[in-house]
Design a protein around this motif. Structure first.
Motif, PDB file in Angstrom:
ATOM      1  N   ILE A   1      35.205  29.183  -6.534  1.00  0.00           N
ATOM      2  CA  ILE A   1      35.864  29.203  -7.015  1.00  0.00           C
ATOM      3  C   ILE A   1      36.815  30.820  -6.350  1.00  0.00           C
ATOM      4  O   ILE A   1      37.531  31.124  -6.436  1.00  0.00           O
ATOM      5  N   MET A   2      35.085  30.946  -6.260  1.00  0.00           N
ATOM      6  CA  MET A   2      35.416  32.524  -5.683  1.00  0.00           C
ATOM      7  C   MET A   2      35.730  32.251  -3.799  1.00  0.00           C
ATOM      8  O   MET A   2      36.509  33.044  -3.724  1.00  0.00           O
ATOM      9  N   ARG A   3      35.635  31.479  -3.239  1.00  0.00           N
ATOM     10  CA  ARG A   3      35.951  31.084  -1.823  1.00  0.00           C
ATOM     11  C   ARG A   3      37.300  31.694  -2.349  1.00  0.00           C
ATOM     12  O   ARG A   3      38.248  31.827  -1.294  1.00  0.00           O
ATOM     13  N   GLU A   4      38.415  30.522  -3.557  1.00  0.00           N
ATOM     14  CA  GLU A   4      39.117  30.160  -2.638  1.00  0.00           C
ATOM     15  C   GLU A   4      39.988  31.652  -3.268  1.00  0.00           C
ATOM     16  O   GLU A   4      40.964  31.930  -2.940  1.00  0.00           O
ATOM     17  N   ARG A   5      39.227  32.406  -4.753  1.00  0.00           N
ATOM     18  CA  ARG A   5      40.134  33.438  -4.500  1.00  0.00           C
ATOM     19  C   ARG A   5      39.779  35.032  -3.275  1.00  0.00           C
ATOM     20  O   ARG A   5      40.207  35.712  -3.474  1.00  0.00           O
ATOM     21  N   LEU A   6      38.715  34.692  -2.721  1.00  0.00           N
ATOM     22  CA  LEU A   6      37.911  35.392  -1.644  1.00  0.00           C
ATOM     23  C   LEU A   6      39.275  35.972  -0.798  1.00  0.00           C
ATOM     24  O   LEU A   6      39.904  35.784   0.492  1.00  0.00           O
ATOM     25  N   SER A   7      39.582  33.816  -0.204  1.00  0.00           N
ATOM     26  CA  SER A   7      40.834  33.345   0.596  1.00  0.00           C
ATOM     27  C   SER A   7      39.227  33.968   1.527  1.00  0.00           C
ATOM     28  O   SER A   7      39.571  33.689   2.819  1.00  0.00           O
ATOM     29  N   ALA A   8      38.061  33.380   1.318  1.00  0.00           N
ATOM     30  CA  ALA A   8      37.550  33.537   2.493  1.00  0.00           C
ATOM     31  C   ALA A   8      37.510  32.416   3.363  1.00  0.00           C
ATOM     32  O   ALA A   8      37.243  31.236   2.334  1.00  0.00           O
ATOM     33  N   GLN A   9      37.024  32.395   4.823  1.00  0.00           N
ATOM     34  CA  GLN A   9      36.274  31.282   5.251  1.00  0.00           C
ATOM     35  C   GLN A   9      35.592  30.259   4.700  1.00  0.00           C
ATOM     36  O   GLN A   9      34.791  30.898   4.096  1.00  0.00           O
ATOM     37  N   GLU A  10      35.989  28.933   4.869  1.00  0.00           N
ATOM     38  CA  GLU A  10      35.252  28.043   4.270  1.00  0.00           C
ATOM     39  C   GLU A  10      33.049  28.229   4.605  1.00  0.00           C
ATOM     40  O   GLU A  10      32.563  28.314   4.121  1.00  0.00           O
ATOM     41  N   ASN A  11      33.127  28.220   6.022  1.00  0.00           N
ATOM     42  CA  ASN A  11      32.092  29.204   6.594  1.00  0.00           C
ATOM     43  C   ASN A  11      31.812  30.448   6.374  1.00  0.00           C
ATOM     44  O   ASN A  11      30.795  30.590   6.100  1.00  0.00           O
ATOM     45  N   ALA A  12      32.171  31.296   5.369  1.00  0.00           N
ATOM     46  CA  ALA A  12      31.310  32.565   4.916  1.00  0.00           C
ATOM     47  C   ALA A  12      29.852  32.438   3.860  1.00  0.00           C
ATOM     48  O   ALA A  12      30.265  30.915   3.530  1.00  0.00           O
ATOM     49  N   ALA A  13      29.266  32.802   4.438  1.00  0.00           N
ATOM     50  CA  ALA A  13      28.054  32.700   3.764  1.00  0.00           C
ATOM     51  C   ALA A  13      27.694  32.666   2.105  1.00  0.00           C
ATOM     52  O   ALA A  13      28.381  33.142   1.866  1.00  0.00           O
ATOM     53  N   ASP A  14      27.236  32.398   1.136  1.00  0.00           N
ATOM     54  CA  ASP A  14      26.997  32.091   0.528  1.00  0.00           C
ATOM     55  C   ASP A  14      26.761  33.381  -0.711  1.00  0.00           C
ATOM     56  O   ASP A  14      27.400  33.917  -0.935  1.00  0.00           O
ATOM     57  N   TYR A  15      25.216  34.421   0.640  1.00  0.00           N
ATOM     58  CA  TYR A  15      25.089  35.654  -0.606  1.00  0.00           C
ATOM     59  C   TYR A  15      25.782  36.752  -0.466  1.00  0.00           C
ATOM     60  O   TYR A  15      26.201  37.173  -0.536  1.00  0.00           O
ATOM     61  N   THR A  16      27.616  35.765   1.043  1.00  0.00           N
ATOM     62  CA  THR A  16      28.583  37.315   0.948  1.00  0.00           C
ATOM     63  C   THR A  16      29.773  37.617   0.112  1.00  0.00           C
ATOM     64  O   THR A  16      29.888  38.262   0.132  1.00  0.00           O
ATOM     65  N   LEU A  17      29.499  36.687  -0.933  1.00  0.00           N
ATOM     66  CA  LEU A  17      30.238  36.176  -1.737  1.00  0.00           C
ATOM     67  C   LEU A  17      31.012  37.645  -2.443  1.00  0.00           C
ATOM     68  O   LEU A  17      32.030  37.375  -3.387  1.00  0.00           O
TER      69      LEU A  17
END
Length: 215
Positions: free
Chosen positions: A122-138
DNA sequence: GACCGGATTGGC
DNA sequence: CCAATCCGGTCC
């Protein structure tokens, strides 16, 4: 990484009186606690607090409550301890604080970074982050943290010992595990610039800032 | 009522 | 290094 967040017990809360200690004391003790957000759709996102900053009230030239005069923006800091103070910065990022300090002292702890624990998808969706963004950066950085947890003016003033947006006690790290430094980006704070009021979990990858401020 | 600038971030 | 983007705070 020094850490290892574990699955938090979401039924636990701090006693309200916990937040009535001096803001620097509260800030240090909050390292290792969990910040949890539940949205209207029932999504839970959470992370372990690994970096924060203490803002000390009317005397602190870096604090929004410098001078001690409440305004529409800052009034939450003059209210009950353990509630949220959130504000918009640079027109696009929210930054969230926990109101703390002795009764009648408008102090707060800015939450700057979390080690993600629950709801990373869900964090990734909200950030519109690329799916390969490392967990620790979220949740690395005060603006990203709020975006990842879905926080905005809707949580202004909410009681963080409640069930919507709240803090759960976590691991108690030792003095040696916790580093300190001057606060970030308060160049205008004169004699308060260099005070060591930023706290972080040493050698944790989710802490923001240059490497020397993470060791 | 106008204007200034920030407890940030990511992209060039 | 710099633009993005908005509103609270301040002062007229």
């Amino acid at each position: 990484m020094s850490s290892k967040a574990v699955y938090p017990d979401l039924t636990q809360r701090f006693d309200k009186s916990f937040f009535e200690h001096d803001t620097a004391t509260v800030a240090k003790k909050l390292i290792g606690s969990y910040l949890v957000s539940s949205d209207s759709a029932g999504n839970i996102t959470a992370g372990m607090i690994v970096e924060n900053e203490a803002y000390c009230g009317p005397d602190d030239k870096g604090a929004h409550t410098f001078g001690g005069k409440p305004t529409p923006r800052t009034k939450a800091m003059f209210g009950p301890k353990g509630h949220a103070y959130i504000y918009l910065i640079y027109g696009m990022y929210w930054c969230v604080n926990v109101v703390a300090g002795p009764v009648d002292k408008p102090q707060a702890v800015l939450l700057r970074a979390l080690e993600p624990v629950l709801g990373l998808d869900i964090m990734r969706e909200r950030l519109s982050a690329q799916e390969n963004a490392a967990d620790y950066t979220l949740c690395r950085g005060p603006g990203k943290l709020c975006k990842a947890l879905g926080l905005d003016k809707e949580v202004y003033g909410v009681d963080m010992t409640g069930d919507r947006f709240f803090i759960v006690p976590g691991k108690n790290f030792t003095e040696d595990d916790i580093g300190s430094s001057p606060r970030i980006n308060i160049d205008y704070a004169e004699d308060w610039i260099d005070r060591p009021l930023r706290f972080y979990l040493r050698n944790n990858k989710s802490v923001s800032g240059p490497a020397r401020l993470r060791r």
